[in-house]
Scaffold this motif. Structure first.
Motif, PDB file in Angstrom:
ATOM      1  N   ALA A 349     -22.142  46.006  12.929  1.00  0.00           N
ATOM      2  CA  ALA A 349     -21.890  44.666  12.389  1.00  0.00           C
ATOM      3  C   ALA A 349     -23.125  44.125  11.674  1.00  0.00           C
ATOM      4  O   ALA A 349     -23.027  43.509  10.601  1.00  0.00           O
ATOM      5  N   ASP A 352     -23.467  45.933   8.362  1.00  0.00           N
ATOM      6  CA  ASP A 352     -22.413  45.531   7.419  1.00  0.00           C
ATOM      7  C   ASP A 352     -22.541  44.091   6.963  1.00  0.00           C
ATOM      8  O   ASP A 352     -21.727  43.617   6.153  1.00  0.00           O
ATOM      9  N   GLY A 353     -23.525  43.374   7.484  1.00  0.00           N
ATOM     10  CA  GLY A 353     -23.697  41.975   7.087  1.00  0.00           C
ATOM     11  C   GLY A 353     -22.753  41.024   7.793  1.00  0.00           C
ATOM     12  O   GLY A 353     -22.505  39.918   7.313  1.00  0.00           O
ATOM     13  N   ARG A 354     -22.232  41.416   8.953  1.00  0.00           N
ATOM     14  CA  ARG A 354     -21.278  40.584   9.697  1.00  0.00           C
ATOM     15  C   ARG A 354     -21.898  39.990  10.960  1.00  0.00           C
ATOM     16  O   ARG A 354     -21.185  39.446  11.802  1.00  0.00           O
ATOM     17  N   THR A 356     -24.465  37.566  13.388  1.00  0.00           N
ATOM     18  CA  THR A 356     -24.981  36.203  13.532  1.00  0.00           C
ATOM     19  C   THR A 356     -26.221  36.260  14.426  1.00  0.00           C
ATOM     20  O   THR A 356     -26.456  37.259  15.114  1.00  0.00           O
ATOM     21  N   HIS A 400     -30.344  41.079   6.422  1.00  0.00           N
ATOM     22  CA  HIS A 400     -28.913  41.265   6.696  1.00  0.00           C
ATOM     23  C   HIS A 400     -28.316  40.032   7.362  1.00  0.00           C
ATOM     24  O   HIS A 400     -27.143  39.706   7.128  1.00  0.00           O
ATOM     25  N   GLY A 404     -26.364  39.270   4.157  1.00  0.00           N
ATOM     26  CA  GLY A 404     -25.287  40.251   4.286  1.00  0.00           C
ATOM     27  C   GLY A 404     -25.784  41.666   4.010  1.00  0.00           C
ATOM     28  O   GLY A 404     -26.984  41.931   3.907  1.00  0.00           O
ATOM     29  N   SER A 405     -24.855  42.575   3.853  1.00  0.00           N
ATOM     30  CA  SER A 405     -25.187  43.985   3.667  1.00  0.00           C
ATOM     31  C   SER A 405     -25.983  44.199   2.384  1.00  0.00           C
ATOM     32  O   SER A 405     -25.748  43.543   1.364  1.00  0.00           O
TER      33      SER A 405
END
Length: 424
Positions: A349, A352-354, A356, A400, A404-405
């Motif tokens: 995650a 992938d840039g997902r 927090t 990231h 994000g990615s």
């Protein structure tokens, strides 16, 4: 035991690196002596340590098996381990392609030293050509009357944890090739309940040379703390990926140059393989490739140096490796069944840039929970890799989280994250 003029590397791979059949092997090395139990103090004096990853003193291991065999009042067993489960490593495969008889000499000599009446040479069944070549080499030696104990070439299931000593012992006894918890240790109760020496094939090849040339000769290479030579697989973004035989203590930068140098700008190296540690460049280039020189941040492990180029995403590379490790555990304990997959998912995650900030805090907590809690050392290695990535690639982690990615390409040869299915 006598000294020899054979003082310079390469010792294991020969002057040309070409395969040696039995006649060429005997012409180059001469016949192996019948050293018996006298080999144990010679190996202790030489300071040989295991080349499979743990670096345990070989003489101490030999002595433990021999002592247990005497208490048990029966015959011991020797298992030569060529499973090489580390995906980035090819040193053991290369050694057996080039110098099979040196390994077989070492296995038979080890049997004589510990009082064993059989040798099992475990090779992945995914390498049918090498299995056939080794079976032919064993037959040739049998016909020549070289070996006082029988040697069996075993086609073992190939998975990331099937190379563990306890996994091979359990498989040779008819069970699944999964690691078991200790005690008892394999030197106490191994194959068919007998004291069992499980030794990496590179270690056995060194043992064969110590028997011929003596501990003083062995110590002419390497350092006082890490004597002898080592085989190192240099891979990744180098011009000529190769298996090199080198002195311990050789700087990482020198080993990269011996593999042709970087094919494009580098940002880091992965030392020790998938259960190893990321080291940033250029600072790592001066580090000696031995246990003392890499401590406390890393260890030689399986003898792997993987060069990571700047155009690859280090977090994506780490996520791919962790996904592979999570899929290829023995799945016998909580850390392997739940902890590793959770860590792999969190790093994926992040890559992938997902992610927090809360996920990153959870990831660091999970990584800290893994070491020392597994049924074997598999979760510890994965935690070491993940922790080093979070520390070394801190700027990438921040990027990231914020942007994000990065969508950079993959660089290392990581197998698919497919679970091991064939344990028998």
């Amino acid at each position: 035991m006598t000294t020899s003029p054979l003082d310079t590397v390469p010792r294991l791979l020969g002057a040309t690196g070409e395969p040696l059949d039995l006649a060429a092997h005997l012409a180059h090395h001469g016949p192996a002596p019948r050293a018996g139990a006298a080999l144990i103090p010679a190996v202790e004096e030489a300071g040989l340590t295991g080349r499979g990853g743990a670096g345990f003193p070989t003489g101490r291991k030999l002595r433990a098996v021999a002592a247990q065999r005497r208490r048990w009042r029966g015959r011991a067993v020797v298992v030569a381990n060529r499973m090489e489960s580390e995906p980035l490593s090819s040193k053991d495969s290369t050694l057996l392609d080039v110098s099979p008889h040196l390994v077989l000499d070492g296995a038979v000599l080890a049997a004589g030293a510990v009082g064993a009446d059989r040798v099992h040479l475990c090779v992945p069944r995914t390498r049918p050509e090498q299995l056939r070549a080794l079976a032919a080499a064993v037959d040739e030696r049998r016909a020549a009357g070289l070996d006082p104990v029988p040697v069996r070439v075993e086609a073992a299931p190939h998975g990331y944890v099937t190379s563990a000593s306890s996994a091979l012992v359990q498989w040779l006894d008819g069970g699944p090739a999964r690691p078991t918890t200790a005690p008892p240790h394999t030197h106490e109760k191994g194959v068919r309940g007998r004291p069992t020496l499980v030794q990496n094939v590179e270690t056995l090849a060194h043992l064969a040379l110590i028997a011929r040339h003596g501990p003083e000769w062995f110590r002419r290479a390497g350092t006082a703390a890490s004597p002898g030579t080592v085989l190192v697989t240099v891979t990744g973004a180098v011009r000529r990926p190769a298996v090199l035989e080198t002195d311990p203590g050789t700087p990482l930068g020198t080993l990269l140059r011996q593999a042709g140098g970087a094919e494009r700008p580098l940002q880091a190296v992965l030392v020790g393989g998938f259960a190893g540690t990321w080291l940033p460049l250029p600072h790592a280039l001066r580090r000696p490739f031995d246990r003392e020189g890499l401590a406390p941040h890393a260890a030689p492990g399986a003898g792997v140096i993987a060069a990571l180029p700047q155009d690859a995403c280090p977090l994506a590379e780490t996520a791919r490796i962790l996904a592979y490790l999570a899929a290829n555990g023995a799945r016998q304990c909580g850390p392997c069944r739940f902890g590793l997959p959770a860590v792999a998912q969190d790093v994926t995650a992040l890559a992938d840039g997902r992610a927090t900030p809360e996920l990153l805090d959870r990831l660091r907590h999970r990584v800290g929970l893994l070491p020392g809690r597994g049924a074997c050392g598999h979760p510890d290695g994965a935690a070491r890799l993940a922790a080093s990535a979070l520390a070394v690639f801190r700027a990438d982690v921040d990027h990231h989280l914020s942007h994000g990615s990065c969508h950079r390409t993959a660089a290392l040869a990581v197998p698919p994250a497919t679970p091991t299915e064939d344990w028998r």
